[in-house]
Design an enzyme around this catalytic site. Structure first.
Site, PDB file in Angstrom:
ATOM      1  N   ASN A   1       0.853  -1.194   0.000  1.00 42.51           N
ATOM      2  CA  ASN A   1       0.000   0.000   0.000  1.00 42.51           C
ATOM      3  C   ASN A   1       0.886   1.241   0.000  1.00 42.51           C
ATOM      4  OD1 ASN A   1       0.585   0.783   2.829  1.00 42.51           O
ATOM      5  ND2 ASN A   1      -0.343  -1.221   3.221  1.00 42.51           N
TER       6      ASN A   1
ATOM      7  N   ASP B   1      -4.009  -6.551   5.100  1.00 42.88           N
ATOM      8  CA  ASP B   1      -4.980  -7.432   5.767  1.00 42.88           C
ATOM      9  C   ASP B   1      -4.964  -8.836   5.174  1.00 42.88           C
ATOM     10  OD1 ASP B   1      -6.026  -5.636   7.650  1.00 42.88           O
ATOM     11  OD2 ASP B   1      -7.149  -4.630   6.058  1.00 42.88           O
TER      12      ASP B   1
ATOM     13  N   PRO C   1      -2.423 -12.192  10.104  1.00 38.80           N
ATOM     14  CA  PRO C   1      -2.644 -11.989  11.533  1.00 38.80           C
ATOM     15  C   PRO C   1      -2.694 -10.486  11.839  1.00 38.80           C
ATOM     16  CG  PRO C   1      -0.358 -12.584  11.099  1.00 38.80           C
ATOM     17  CD  PRO C   1      -1.098 -12.712   9.788  1.00 38.80           C
TER      18      PRO C   1
ATOM     19  N   PHE D   1      -4.296   3.000  14.991  1.00 38.46           N
ATOM     20  CA  PHE D   1      -4.646   4.021  14.007  1.00 38.46           C
ATOM     21  C   PHE D   1      -5.766   3.446  13.150  1.00 38.46           C
ATOM     22  CE2 PHE D   1      -1.870   7.783  13.388  1.00 38.46           C
ATOM     23  CZ  PHE D   1      -1.077   7.634  14.508  1.00 38.46           C
TER      24      PHE D   1
ATOM     25  N   LYS E   1     -11.008  -4.346  18.870  1.00 35.79           N
ATOM     26  CA  LYS E   1      -9.616  -4.782  19.143  1.00 35.79           C
ATOM     27  C   LYS E   1      -9.222  -4.529  20.602  1.00 35.79           C
ATOM     28  CE  LYS E   1      -8.081  -4.092  14.360  1.00 35.79           C
ATOM     29  NZ  LYS E   1      -6.950  -3.982  13.458  1.00 35.79           N
TER      30      LYS E   1
END
Ligand code: PMT
Length: 417
Positions: free
Chosen positions: A208, A278, A304, A322, A340
């Site tokens: 990315n 991801d 993971p 973030f 999370k």
């Protein structure tokens, strides 16, 4: 900050006279300073000036029989907590980049395990020259070396442009941790930064646009706040921030393993600014995949989640995530924080041009269980300072015995939800 042993290397350039002020500032702040001058530096300033200011004999020669009786260059290399070369001339940069050890300063730099900081100073055309820039590129890729500056502006030769050495006050502030507000003094902070790369075959990968700039700025700000910082970094082209231990990784699996190992050795605050892929290709072809006339489907498998795994540990540090979103930023970010089990999340709207991924600026909103704070667009370096202040304050508030951090300035526009 604790007293440091600083080896100041001075090379041939008119900015050498400014380094006298740097020695004075460092000595006044209680640091030990020893000076090594190259032959070129001696043409600009006499060693006696630095001897008087540092209170130590100045070393100028590698082949000094008296000093070398006690293996002087190795002793200097081991003595230094930090080596700062200011000014660093184009010639010195070239010699260091190519591993030369043909005078005392390059030899000490080769023999030391201490961080080395270069403050380049030269004419603007010399700085822009392709060969100098290639040498700078080589040094930037070296995790032991940081490059500070140069500034742009009017030069001693009458030219205007990049190549001015940073001012002694600026070098002093960076070396000693700026104002060193100490909000994170004694804390260990682990930060993830940059992208990950997931191989499709030996020549292709998924990645990315993350440049690592946000994470590197956070690492620098955390160090300035007094923390011992470990930076787990995906592949980026940034130099290691001064005084920060960088652990390079490539894949999401590496990022998880290296982050867990860093947390195992003790971590108070974990900040995940990396843009981790991801998904990864379900298999990585052993040979380059040949194109054919047909379309191709790539099967992907979930990677993971480093942040979620760290937050789920029984000994979890104060975890900060973030969230890079393009719509419904607050809603998605808060959902991620809850899913999370994070203490805080910092949301950026990455659909805005000039902000977020691969840019120098960012604008974010930080969320925590009972509050939020918005930071308008600013340089990532500036923003990072405010975010570290805020994280330190929330950490202190939520951690018994951590002490309350002094962050009056950063929380003045707090809007508790
Ligand atoms: O690197 P720059 O060019 O400076 O750009 C900065 C940035 C835009 C990358 C940064 O500000 C940012 O938003 N980073 C998080 C990007 C992201 O991947 O967010 P996410 O919403 O997909 O992930 C949420 C959180 O989980 C993040 O903290 C991420 O690091 C973490 N995560 C995600 C997936 C995964 N497998 N492991 C993780 O740890």
């Amino acid at each position: 900050m604790a007293q440091q042993s600083i080896l100041l290397g001075i090379t041939g350039g008119i900015a050498a006279y400014k380094s006298a002020e740097l020695v004075r500032l460092l000595k006044k702040a209680g640091h030990q300073v020893r000076v090594v001058m190259t032959a070129g530096a001696e043409a600009f300033v006499r060693p006696m000036t630095f001897q008087a200011l540092s209170g130590e004999a100045v070393r100028t020669s590698l082949l000094d029989p008296e000093a070398e009786l006690g293996m002087g260059h190795i002793e200097l290399a081991k003595w230094a907590d930090t080596i700062l070369v200011a000014p660093a001339s184009a010639d010195f940069i070239a010699r260091l980049a190519h591993g030369m050890a043909d005078d005392l300063l390059t030899t000490v730099c080769s023999a030391t395990e201490a961080p080395i900081v270069l403050a380049p100073a030269m004419n603007q055309a010399m700085w822009r020259n392709g060969r100098t820039q290639r040498n700078i590129g080589l040094l930037q890729a070296d995790p032991q070396i940081s490059i500070w500056g140069p500034d742009a502006g009017e030069q001693a030769c009458g030219d205007t442009g990049p190549g001015r050495m940073l001012e002694p006050e600026e070098l002093f502030a960076r070396l000693t941790g700026g104002a060193n507000r100490g909000a994170l003094a004694g804390r260990r902070v682990v930060i993830t930064a940059g992208p990950t790369r997931e191989a499709i075959d030996p020549v292709r990968y998924i990645t990315n646009h993350s440049s690592g700039k946000m994470g590197y700025a956070l690492a620098e700000a955390a160090r300035e706040a007094g923390a011992a910082v470990e930076l787990i970094s995906g592949p980026v082209s940034l130099s290691a921030p001064f005084g920060v231990r960088v652990r390079p990784v490539v894949t999401a699996a590496d990022m998880l393993a290296t982050s867990m190992a860093a947390v195992d050795t003790g971590c108070d605050i974990f900040i995940a600014s990396a843009a981790v892929a991801d998904y990864r290709p379900a298999t990585c072809a052993g040979q380059k995949i040949k194109k054919s006339a047909d379309d191709m489907t790539l099967a992907l498998t979930r990677n993971p989640d480093t942040l979620a795994t760290v937050a789920a540990r029984p000994d979890a540090p104060f975890t900060v995530g973030f969230a890079a979103e393009t719509n419904d930023v607050a809603r998605y970010a808060i959902a991620k924080m809850q899913q999370k089990h994070l203490r805080m999340i910092i949301a950026n709207d990455v659909s805005q041009p000039g902000l977020g991924f691969n840019s120098d600026d960012n604008a974010v909103t930080a969320f925590w269980a009972d509050g939020q704070q918005t930071f308008a667009a600013a340089a990532k370096r500036e923003l990072a300072g405010h975010l570290i202040d805020l994280i330190a304050a929330q950490y202190a508030r939520n951690t018994p015995g951590a002490g309350r951090a002094t962050t009056d300035e950063s929380t003045s526009n707090e809007e508790d939800a």
